[in-house]
Design a protein around this motif. Structure first.
Motif: not given
Length: 118
Positions: A16-32
């Motif tokens: 789910l985190c990988q999908i979030l990174m790919e689809k929203t272009k969110m930076q890893p720090g923000r996802i963390m």
């Protein structure tokens, strides 16, 4: 069955985190930050403890689990020490994990010779 549940739940969180990174272009720090805050909120409303009991390490090891641990530490410190517990609870609950991460990262840097990026 505990290992299977831990494996698929942890894998689902990572997927789910990988999908979030790919689809929203969110930076890893923000996802963390999103994961840690989500774990704290889910712990506060009482959803996360039964989830950890079901999934074990698959739910307690990812950053969602870290947020839940922060919440539990702050809650216990506030119950024990009052208002000042807001500031000290998170440190006492996560000190061992953070210290272990620092020590093992240092040992890994001695063994593998990290290279600086240009």
């Amino acid at each position: 069955m505990d290992y299977v549940n831990a494996f698929w739940v942890g894998g689902l969180i990572c997927a789910l985190c990988q999908i979030l990174m790919e689809k929203t272009k969110m930076q890893p720090g923000r996802i963390m930050v999103l994961l840690v805050c989500s774990g704290a909120v889910l712990g506060a409303i009482g959803v996360y403890p039964p989830f950890v009991e079901f999934a074990g390490a698959g739910a307690s090891v990812p950053l969602l689990g870290f947020g839940n641990t922060l919440f539990k530490g702050i809650k216990e410190a506030v119950d024990t020490n009052g208002f000042i517990g807001i500031f000290m609870g998170g440190f006492t609950a996560t000190a061992v994990g953070i210290s272990a991460a620092l020590v093992f990262a240092y040992l890994a840097s001695l063994i593998f010779e990290p290279k600086m990026r240009k």
